[in-house]
Structures are given as structure tokens and as C-alpha cells.
Design a protein around this motif. Structure first.
Motif, PDB file in Angstrom:
ATOM      1  N   ARG A 180       0.946  -1.382   0.351  1.00  0.00           N
ATOM      2  CA  ARG A 180      -0.241   0.036   0.116  1.00  0.00           C
ATOM      3  C   ARG A 180       0.825   1.043  -0.168  1.00  0.00           C
ATOM      4  NH1 ARG A 180      -4.722  -1.439   4.515  1.00  0.00           N
ATOM      5  NH2 ARG A 180      -5.342  -3.441   3.036  1.00  0.00           N
ATOM      6  N   GLY A 181       2.235   0.960   0.788  1.00  0.00           N
ATOM      7  CA  GLY A 181       2.919   2.353   0.024  1.00  0.00           C
ATOM      8  C   GLY A 181       4.299   2.120   1.420  1.00  0.00           C
ATOM      9  N   ALA A 182       4.924   3.287   0.780  1.00  0.00           N
ATOM     10  CA  ALA A 182       6.052   2.208   1.438  1.00  0.00           C
ATOM     11  C   ALA A 182       6.599   3.729   2.764  1.00  0.00           C
ATOM     12  CB  ALA A 182       7.639   2.178   0.473  1.00  0.00           C
ATOM     13  N   PHE A 227       5.946   7.764   0.042  1.00  0.00           N
ATOM     14  CA  PHE A 227       5.035   6.741  -1.120  1.00  0.00           C
ATOM     15  C   PHE A 227       4.141   6.068  -1.234  1.00  0.00           C
ATOM     16  CE2 PHE A 227       9.624   7.210  -1.025  1.00  0.00           C
ATOM     17  CZ  PHE A 227      10.118   7.983  -1.886  1.00  0.00           C
ATOM     18  N   GLY A 228       3.133   6.355  -1.977  1.00  0.00           N
ATOM     19  CA  GLY A 228       1.641   5.334  -2.480  1.00  0.00           C
ATOM     20  C   GLY A 228       2.311   3.779  -3.100  1.00  0.00           C
ATOM     21  N   ASP A 235       4.659   3.405  -6.434  1.00  0.00           N
ATOM     22  CA  ASP A 235       4.849   4.844  -7.299  1.00  0.00           C
ATOM     23  C   ASP A 235       5.490   5.813  -6.828  1.00  0.00           C
ATOM     24  OD1 ASP A 235       4.440   6.079  -9.268  1.00  0.00           O
ATOM     25  OD2 ASP A 235       2.459   6.939  -8.133  1.00  0.00           O
ATOM     26  N   PRO A 236       6.627   5.028  -7.494  1.00  0.00           N
ATOM     27  CA  PRO A 236       8.588   6.237  -6.846  1.00  0.00           C
ATOM     28  C   PRO A 236       7.809   7.985  -7.399  1.00  0.00           C
ATOM     29  CG  PRO A 236       9.186   4.687  -7.885  1.00  0.00           C
ATOM     30  CD  PRO A 236       7.992   4.685  -8.297  1.00  0.00           C
ATOM     31  N   SER A 237       7.053   8.564  -8.352  1.00  0.00           N
ATOM     32  CA  SER A 237       6.442   9.527  -8.228  1.00  0.00           C
ATOM     33  C   SER A 237       5.860  10.124  -6.885  1.00  0.00           C
ATOM     34  CB  SER A 237       6.131   9.641 -10.076  1.00  0.00           C
ATOM     35  OG  SER A 237       5.047   9.020  -9.760  1.00  0.00           O
ATOM     36  N   SER A 238       5.008   9.169  -6.142  1.00  0.00           N
ATOM     37  CA  SER A 238       4.040   9.966  -5.164  1.00  0.00           C
ATOM     38  C   SER A 238       4.806  10.666  -4.172  1.00  0.00           C
ATOM     39  CB  SER A 238       3.075   8.681  -5.451  1.00  0.00           C
ATOM     40  OG  SER A 238       3.606   7.940  -4.564  1.00  0.00           O
TER      41      SER A 238
END
Length: 345
Positions: A180-182, A227-228, A235-238
Motif C-alpha cells: 500500500r506504500g512505503a 510513497f503511495g 509509485d516512485p513519483s508519488s
């Protein structure tokens, strides 16, 4: 075993949890009072009986309530990363109130799984050029050292996003739909150089999650980058970052922000009351010296009641809490003293 902790056996709990056979009789005696030292000795004998040559006791700690035994920490002889933790009660002949063999088996399995997870995060960030300084035992977030400036922060956050994706995939999240994210915590190289480090003889999982180490890293302001995920992958861009400050610094910043916003609001609402509510202050994209967050307020005092804040403004400030630019009014965010409903930033 004359005792220092005053734990007394209760018949039903002792009988249902007691190990059968000579081992239990030798270790627990009958109605004896035990100490952490004796819990440790009991754990050592359990390890020798059930997993000979696999576990080595590192330390034991008193647990509360005292009638519950001790937490015993083991190293795993064939894995320098793993740590095994379990609750042992020598007097009752139990481990976490259950049969010790089963509890020990489960604790070893959990310790090995956590060691594999730690190897995944350490290896992934090392491959990206970042040494993992510590890992938060609650969230699993790694701590790394990096210098962030206005000119580098966007690229660095994107880079960390790529590292985080590799980490989660190495940990088993690839195409599993569970990620779910990090999040990644970033401290300055100067803070990292002065961090408290555990003994190199400790298992890696123990050394990288030590309370003294985490306290030394968190004793100065640091960045938490979140990050999402899309389709179960990071997603690295989030990425978005926020500053996490020590308590006194956070209080000083909040007081400065609330005071400045209150002064600006009084031009329109002379009797305004600013709430003590503290929002998470996110870095403005592409900067490390501008943060944005919500400030709640009440246009009028409500008798002797404290102001929870039924209206809000979104404000960008410098790192000292001085507003940069105007206030962005959000409007009504709460009915009376009901739940808060803030729009996404």
C-alpha cells in the motif's frame, strides 16, 4: 530459588501450562518464586532441549505484570541477522502461558522471517547507494543519511522511491497486490555520524532497531518521505516529504505559526481563537525550507469552551513558522464539536 519478584503460582494456570517430564520438574520446582535470572536459565535449557545448537540467549528482561515471566532474547547461531524473542515463565513452566516447544518454534520462525525482511530492505537500499542506519521496529521504515537541498530534493525523493519499490519487491510484494506504500526516514550525514551504535557482536536485527540508536537519530529534525502504491507496487513519483521535529522544536514552531495566523485573521475576525490542533507539515514540492499545513480556528469564542476549530486555513511558512504568502481559506471543516473533515492538501 528465594525470590525477588514475588510471583506466585496459581493452580489452574500452572497446571495447564506446565511442561511435562523431568525437564519441567527440574526447572520449576513446586510453588517456587523465580527471578529473571532463573527465567534466563530456563530458556537456555529449553533451547538446548528443543533446538540444540541453534539458539544462544543474549539477554532477559522483566515484564509487567511481574507474574508474567521475562522476555528472553536469543541470537540464532546460523543467522547473524536474526533475533528471536519469547516470554518465558520458569515458575509456571510456560512460555507466554502456552507450551514452550510450540512457542519457541513459532518465535524462531518469526525471527527468521523478520531477518529475511531486514535483508531485503538493507540489500535494496545498499544497491541504491544508501546504507541503512536503522529500521523502525513498528513501521519497518528504514533510516538513511542524505543531504537535501532545494536543488536536489525532487531528484533525491524520486531516487528513494525507486529504492523503496525494489525493497518492497524484494520483500515479496511484487505483483502481490498487498503493498500500500512505503516510507523512508532521512537524516543529515552529520546526525548519522554521531548516532549511537550498538555492539557489532549483536545480531543485525537487534543492532538496527535499538532504542538508543533510534533516539539518537530522532533527537534532531529529520525528513519522513512517504510513497503511495499503484497496482500493488510502490509509485516512485508519488513521494512527499515532511519534517519531523523533536518535541520542543515542534512546540516552538506551532506557537509561531498559530500566533502569526491569529494576527492575520484578526483583521477580519477581531475575537478569533486559534486552535491548538497541530497538523502534519509537508514540505512544499521542490523545497526544503517551505512547509504547508492546516491551522484551525474559531471566529468567535464559545464561552469557556476551548476552541477545537470549526474553520481552517491552509498556510505555507518558512521553517521558523513565519507565513510566506497569504492564507488559503478552506471554510467550514467541523460542525460544532463534531468530527474534523479536512480536504486533501
Amino acid at each position: 530459588m528465594s525470590g525477588s519478584r514475588g510471583r506466585r503460582r496459581t493452580g489452574a494456570a500452572a497446571v495447564t501450562g506446565m511442561l511435562t517430564g523431568a525437564l519441567a520438574l527440574a526447572l520449576t520446582g513446586c510453588g517456587l518464586v523465580t527471578t529473571t535470572k532463573e527465567d534466563r536459565a530456563y530458556a537456555e535449557k529449553l533451547a538446548a532441549t528443543h533446538h540444540p545448537g541453534v539458539l544462544r540467549v543474549i539477554e532477559a528482561h522483566t515484564l509487567l505484570p511481574k507474574s508474567s515471566g521475562s522476555e528472553v532474547v536469543f541470537a540464532v547461531t546460523d543467522d547473524p541477522v536474526a533475533v528471536v524473542r519469547m516470554r518465558v515463565d520458569a515458575e509456571a513452566g510456560t512460555c507466554n502461558t502456552h507450551d514452550c516447544r510450540e512457542v519457541m518454534d513459532q518465535a524462531i520462525e518469526k525471527g527468521r522471517q523478520e531477518a529475511d525482511a531486514l535483508r531485503a530492505v538493507v540489500g535494496s537500499f545498499r544497491a541504491c547507494g544508501h546504507e541503512v542506519l536503522a529500521v523502525d521496529p513498528q513501521t519497518g521504515a528504514p533510516w538513511i543519511a542524505a543531504s537535501l537541498t532545494n536543488s536536489t530534493v525532487s531528484a533525491r525523493i524520486g531516487e528513494l522511491g525507486g529504492c523503496a519499490r525494489k525493497w518492497k519487491e524484494a520483500a515479496g510484494g511484487k505483483d502481490g497486490g498487498a503493498v500500500r506504500g512505503a516510507s523512508v526516514n532521512v537524516v543529515s550525514p552529520a546526525v548519522a555520524a554521531k548516532r549511537h551504535q550498538g555492539a557489532k557482536t549483536q545480531p543485525t536485527a537487534m543492532r538496527l532497531s535499538g532504542s538508543s540508536l533510534l533516539a539518537s537519530l530522532g533527537s534532531h529534525a529529520y525528513y519522513s518521505v512517504g510513497f503511495g502504491a499503484v497496482d500493488g507496487r510502490v509509485d516512485p513519483s508519488s513521494g512527499n516529504a515532511r519534517i519531523v521535529r523533536p518535541f520542543k522544536e515542534r512546540q516552538k514552531f506551532a506557537a509561531a505559526v498559530h500566533g502569526a495566523v491569529g494576527d492575520l485573521l484578526r483583521a477580519e475576525h477581531p475575537r478569533v481563537r486559534v486552535s491548538d490542533y497541530e497538523w502534519v507539515w509537508r514540505l512544499e514540492p521542490g523545497t526544503v525550507d517551505r512547509v504547508t499545513g492546516y491551522v484551525l480556528y474559531c471566529e468567535e469564542p464559545d464561552g469557556e469552551k476551548s476552541c477545537l476549530g470549526d474553520r481552517a486555513v491552509l498556510v505555507t511558512t518558512d521553517l521558523a513558522g513565519k507565513p510566506v504568502g497569504g492564507l488559503r481559506h478552506v471554510g467550514k471543516v467541523r460542525e460544532g464539536r463534531g468530527p474534523l473533515r479536512l480536504p486533501p492538501m
